[in-house]
Design a protein around this motif. Sequence first.
Motif, mmCIF file in Angstrom:
data_model
loop_
_atom_site.group_PDB
_atom_site.id
_atom_site.type_symbol
_atom_site.label_atom_id
_atom_site.label_comp_id
_atom_site.label_asym_id
_atom_site.label_seq_id
_atom_site.Cartn_x
_atom_site.Cartn_y
_atom_site.Cartn_z
ATOM 1 N N THR A 195 59.910 53.407 49.373
ATOM 2 C CA THR A 195 59.406 52.037 49.290
ATOM 3 C C THR A 195 60.418 50.968 49.655
ATOM 4 N N ASN A 196 61.669 51.324 49.783
ATOM 5 C CA ASN A 196 62.696 50.307 50.004
ATOM 6 C C ASN A 196 63.338 50.393 51.375
ATOM 7 N N CYS A 197 63.542 49.227 51.928
ATOM 8 C CA CYS A 197 64.434 49.085 53.060
ATOM 9 C C CYS A 197 65.848 49.340 52.529
ATOM 10 N N MET A 198 66.639 50.102 53.264
ATOM 11 C CA MET A 198 67.967 50.485 52.794
ATOM 12 C C MET A 198 69.044 50.044 53.772
ATOM 13 N N GLY A 199 70.232 49.828 53.226
ATOM 14 C CA GLY A 199 71.348 49.443 54.066
ATOM 15 C C GLY A 199 72.623 50.150 53.682
ATOM 16 N N TRP A 200 73.522 50.270 54.657
ATOM 17 C CA TRP A 200 74.883 50.741 54.408
ATOM 18 C C TRP A 200 75.822 49.559 54.642
ATOM 19 N N PHE A 201 76.710 49.363 53.702
ATOM 20 C CA PHE A 201 77.713 48.304 53.773
ATOM 21 C C PHE A 201 79.095 48.938 53.664
ATOM 22 N N ARG A 202 80.098 48.171 54.053
ATOM 23 C CA ARG A 202 81.468 48.634 53.854
ATOM 24 C C ARG A 202 82.344 47.473 53.431
ATOM 25 N N HIS A 203 83.397 47.818 52.692
ATOM 26 C CA HIS A 203 84.294 46.806 52.167
ATOM 27 C C HIS A 203 85.715 47.308 52.310
ATOM 28 N N ALA A 204 86.458 46.630 53.172
ATOM 29 C CA ALA A 204 87.868 46.957 53.364
ATOM 30 C C ALA A 204 88.725 45.961 52.604
ATOM 31 N N PRO A 205 89.882 46.369 52.135
ATOM 32 C CA PRO A 205 90.760 45.454 51.391
ATOM 33 C C PRO A 205 91.057 44.194 52.192
ATOM 34 N N GLY A 206 90.897 43.055 51.553
ATOM 35 C CA GLY A 206 91.201 41.787 52.199
ATOM 36 C C GLY A 206 90.117 41.266 53.115
ATOM 37 N N LYS A 207 88.989 41.994 53.171
ATOM 38 C CA LYS A 207 87.892 41.573 54.042
ATOM 39 C C LYS A 207 86.603 41.395 53.236
ATOM 40 N N GLU A 208 85.655 40.669 53.835
ATOM 41 C CA GLU A 208 84.347 40.516 53.220
ATOM 42 C C GLU A 208 83.568 41.837 53.325
ATOM 43 N N ARG A 209 82.672 42.054 52.339
ATOM 44 C CA ARG A 209 81.790 43.208 52.455
ATOM 45 C C ARG A 209 80.876 42.993 53.662
#
Length: 127
Positions: free
Chosen positions: A31-45
């Motif tokens: 039922t859900n739209c899904m996403g993959w995100f990433r977060h590197a040190p010192g950067k925005e997600r």
Amino acid sequence: QVQLVESGGGSVQAGGSLRLSCAASAYTSSTNCMGWFRHAPGKEREGVAYITASGATTYYASSVKGRFTISRDNAANTVYLQMNSLKPEDTAMYYCAALRSGTVCLWPFLRGDFDHWGQGTQVTVSS
């Protein structure tokens, strides 16, 4: 209650591949739209890939387009991120997330519209 658990991260050399998995609760899978995100040190997600509930449509950030592939197996309640031709700049903690129910699954996405997140899996790419 939506629950998401990522796995598949690790350390690889540049040019290598990894496949991330996101195991979702049964309610989320179909039922859900899904996403993959990433977060590197010192950067925005950063959002890197998204997929509609049916899996028919996918979206990619320009930084990963042509190298990463998002897919889902609703019968297995799992979303995948196949990452090929990895670069050192892909090093980050990777998270899967579910778009809030009722929100249209359409580019561009707002990080704040994703209301359930996994704990993340670390990807490290060495040169």
